[in-house]
Design a protein around this motif. Sequence first.
Motif, short mmCIF file in Angstrom:
data_model
loop_
_atom_site.label_atom_id
_atom_site.label_comp_id
_atom_site.label_asym_id
_atom_site.label_seq_id
_atom_site.Cartn_x
_atom_site.Cartn_y
_atom_site.Cartn_z
N LEU A 155 -22.28 27.53 -18.85
CA LEU A 155 -21.81 28.79 -18.29
C LEU A 155 -22.97 29.57 -17.67
CD1 LEU A 155 -19.29 29.99 -21.04
CD2 LEU A 155 -18.73 29.15 -18.75
N ARG A 157 -26.99 11.93 -22.60
CA ARG A 157 -26.73 11.32 -23.91
C ARG A 157 -28.01 11.03 -24.67
NH1 ARG A 157 -21.70 7.47 -21.82
NH2 ARG A 157 -20.48 9.23 -21.08
N TYR A 201 -25.69 15.59 -21.05
CA TYR A 201 -25.18 14.73 -19.99
C TYR A 201 -25.83 13.35 -20.01
CZ TYR A 201 -23.67 13.01 -15.49
OH TYR A 201 -23.12 12.24 -14.51
N VAL A 231 -21.79 24.39 -24.05
CA VAL A 231 -20.87 25.13 -23.18
C VAL A 231 -21.53 26.42 -22.69
CG1 VAL A 231 -18.71 26.45 -23.15
CG2 VAL A 231 -18.76 24.14 -24.13
N ARG A 232 -22.18 27.13 -23.59
CA ARG A 232 -22.84 28.38 -23.19
C ARG A 232 -23.94 28.11 -22.15
NH1 ARG A 232 -22.42 29.36 -28.76
NH2 ARG A 232 -20.78 30.88 -29.25
N HIS A 280 -10.38 22.15 -27.53
CA HIS A 280 -11.65 22.66 -28.05
C HIS A 280 -12.56 23.03 -26.88
CE1 HIS A 280 -14.02 18.79 -27.38
NE2 HIS A 280 -12.79 18.46 -27.07
N ALA A 281 -13.64 23.73 -27.20
CA ALA A 281 -14.61 24.09 -26.17
C ALA A 281 -15.40 22.85 -25.79
CB ALA A 281 -15.56 25.18 -26.70
N GLU A 336 -24.46 21.80 -31.39
CA GLU A 336 -23.04 22.11 -31.35
C GLU A 336 -22.56 22.14 -29.90
OE1 GLU A 336 -20.73 22.68 -33.67
OE2 GLU A 336 -22.13 22.25 -35.31
N LYS A 337 -21.34 21.66 -29.70
CA LYS A 337 -20.81 21.66 -28.34
C LYS A 337 -20.75 23.07 -27.75
CE LYS A 337 -18.03 17.46 -28.40
NZ LYS A 337 -16.68 16.88 -28.33
N ASP A 338 -20.48 24.05 -28.62
CA ASP A 338 -20.40 25.42 -28.12
C ASP A 338 -21.71 25.86 -27.46
OD1 ASP A 338 -17.90 25.40 -29.18
OD2 ASP A 338 -18.24 26.99 -30.65
N GLU A 341 -9.38 25.86 -24.42
CA GLU A 341 -9.08 25.55 -25.82
C GLU A 341 -7.59 25.34 -26.01
OE1 GLU A 341 -11.22 27.19 -28.91
OE2 GLU A 341 -12.95 27.78 -27.72
#
Lengths: 239, 239
Positions: free
Chosen positions: A184, A167, A165, A180-181, A73-74, A175-177, A68
């Motif tokens: 991870l 699309r 990925y 990301v989770r 941003h994440a 949400e992008k978050d 970030e």
Amino acid sequence: MAGHQLLGLGKRDEFLHGLCTPGVRGDGLSVMLWPQPEPTVEDTMTPAGAAPTQICGLSLDDFLVRMEEFHGHASPGVTMGGFMVDAAWRQLGDAPYLNAAVETVVCLPDAVQMLTPCTLGNGFLQVLDWGKFALTLYDRKSLQGARAWLDVSRLEDYPLVANWYLRRPENQAVEKDEVVRAILAGGHGLVRVRPVRMRAGLKDQDKVPTTACPACGEYHPQRQGTLCPACAGQAYYDL
Amino acid sequence: MAGHQLLGLGKRDEFLHGLCTPGVRGDGLSVMLWPQPEPTVEDTMTPAGAAPTQICGLSLDDFLVRMEEFHGHASPGVTMGGFMVDAAWRQLGDAPYLNAAVETVVCLPDAVQMLTPCTLGNGFLQVLDWGKFALTLYDRKSLQGARAWLDVSRLEDYPLVANWYLRRPENQAVEKDEVVRAILAGGHGLVRVRPVRMRAGLKDQDKVPTTACPACGEYHPQRQGTLCPACAGQAYYDL
């Protein structure tokens, strides 16, 4: 400006993750001595399903903070890139003259610049505008490298990652978050890596002759002809 | 990975220099709210001969530390780039949607990435491989910009800088640290800046359709044809 102390080389790696040790000059630029990790191959990495705990020696929390800070941003792409850099680095092992190549301009350059001493401006990161989500770490003297890429066949158990990925329309409401989770959680299990041998170092070592443009007076490479690109019609701006 | 807190946006600017304030999302990416400095023009900058004290709000010492951390060594090009970013930023003034363009791959990308929220990987920095030592900061919505470049006519009183920039043989025996000190002494006086209007934002906003390469299975943009660039003969590595 004698009052300003110019620091010794190698401070960047200490700042980054404490993995590197200061190096010595070579090739007209500082040489980062990449550490010698335990010999590893793909099979010894975190298998799919086992949650990763580190990326290039950083805790995942520290990685998120740095992403970030640097990227703004994440980002799913930078997070995936973090695991790819980590996987390539583990596969590569000792590489005193580390360079990197990324195969897209999107996200991956920032993962490399955050986690290694290779930046675009210092010439140790080369960027290919191929639109492929892959990167290679290599030693520019030995030309031994390790290429990492996202393996779509491994995304079956990670629909949020697959939708992002590939699309798919389903990704637009996510949400992008959240993505990301999911990345991870998948960790190294989403990434493949294999040894490669570079055909040549990608870094352009030659300093080309320059000349003043007769129209604007600014210097540019002679090989471009008399006029600089802007005065030859490629300017992206009006005065 | 619920245990990992994803931070709010805008942390990067606090980390960088405390000049920016956190922004809100827009265009699918975080928006950095660039601060509103005192209105300035070229004539109010540090004149040649007056030693500068700051670069983008950083003390020169802090700038040098950050340069060595990110770029890896004390670099004449990044130091000059720091003054160019500072000059363009002062000239531009308020720019809520800051983007940057650099006209060379050498050094200048790192000055921008160190001092602004614009990186290659987040798409707010565009890199033109023109070999010109110039950069532009601009607002991608208003298209107002400020372009800064090194003015060779101002190097007469700075022979070390002139020898470095013009690649004269005399530069080969000079340590880079000496050139950096000479640039710090010259400061903004070595740089010119002027307002420009962008013809268009340089950021490519379109997400292009991708497809799996039948040879390697990796995804790449459909517009490249059936095979990805590597399988079509451009691979930089052997397996």
